[in-house]
Design an enzyme around this catalytic site. Sequence first.
Site, PDB file in Angstrom:
ATOM      1  N   LYS A  53       0.827  -1.204   0.000  1.00  0.00           N
ATOM      2  CA  LYS A  53       0.000   0.000   0.000  1.00  0.00           C
ATOM      3  C   LYS A  53       0.863   1.257   0.000  1.00  0.00           C
ATOM      4  CE  LYS A  53      -3.978  -2.108   2.341  1.00  0.00           C
ATOM      5  NZ  LYS A  53      -4.789  -2.138   3.589  1.00  0.00           N
ATOM      6  N   SER A  71      -0.915   0.970   5.741  1.00  0.00           N
ATOM      7  CA  SER A  71      -1.196   0.166   6.930  1.00  0.00           C
ATOM      8  C   SER A  71      -2.230  -0.908   6.619  1.00  0.00           C
ATOM      9  CB  SER A  71      -1.712   1.065   8.062  1.00  0.00           C
ATOM     10  OG  SER A  71      -1.891   0.321   9.253  1.00  0.00           O
ATOM     11  N   ASP A  72      -2.136  -2.008   7.350  1.00  0.00           N
ATOM     12  CA  ASP A  72      -3.123  -3.069   7.225  1.00  0.00           C
ATOM     13  C   ASP A  72      -3.314  -3.729   8.587  1.00  0.00           C
ATOM     14  OD1 ASP A  72      -4.720  -4.692   5.113  1.00  0.00           O
ATOM     15  OD2 ASP A  72      -3.810  -6.212   6.404  1.00  0.00           O
ATOM     16  N   THR A  73      -4.556  -4.014   8.930  1.00  0.00           N
ATOM     17  CA  THR A  73      -4.885  -4.595  10.231  1.00  0.00           C
ATOM     18  C   THR A  73      -5.677  -5.877  10.057  1.00  0.00           C
ATOM     19  OG1 THR A  73      -4.964  -2.407  11.272  1.00  0.00           O
ATOM     20  CG2 THR A  73      -6.058  -4.203  12.437  1.00  0.00           C
ATOM     21  N   GLY A 108       0.212  -3.876  10.460  1.00  0.00           N
ATOM     22  CA  GLY A 108       1.453  -3.533   9.780  1.00  0.00           C
ATOM     23  C   GLY A 108       1.435  -2.065   9.389  1.00  0.00           C
TER      24      GLY A 108
END
Length: 202
Positions: A53, A71-73, A108
């Site tokens: 991303k 970001s990734d959750t 992340g």
Amino acid sequence: MAKNIVLASASPRRADLLRQLGLCFTTRPVDIDETPLPGEEASAYVHRLAGEKAVAGFTRAGDPDALVLGSDTTVVLDGRVLGKPTDREHAKTMLGALSGRTHQVMTGVALTGQAGTEILVSITEVTFRTLGEREIDAYCASGEPMDKAGGYGIQGRGGAFVSAITGSYSAVVGLPLDVVAGLLEQAGLPVWECWISNNNGE
């Protein structure tokens, strides 16, 4: 200080968290394939997506001086990734599985600039109290679970389910502010300098 900070996300929650840090930024959502790779562990998954991303956002920004956050959750229970629910029944099943249990929220965060990409993963332990079937039904009927990993939002009504948290609250919302601050400082832009600039502009 003349850095263009870009958030490569359409999440209003992540934007709100960056504003909480006192940062001035622009938002450029990116569209990438979020399908997990075969055998990919959850921490590796959020690490990879955050990086993809941020890199895609940097390409879109068209500014070599930009610093782009990606970001990734994801929510992990017993080693299994719980993504966003596909429908109300799926959300009910997720919440029933989380009831009375401790799970991990892995987020992340990547920062991409001219110097390359740095990526860190924040892991927070979240414990749910035991949930009743009627409150699960009522929560799912509210619509709140539908766009959230694990089917709940700690910053909303879902916060009533959480009995304990070990780690970063903001990471559970979607962006660990301590990690963001550390990455920006490493890139030569401490967040406190933004506070000084903002105060001088008032």
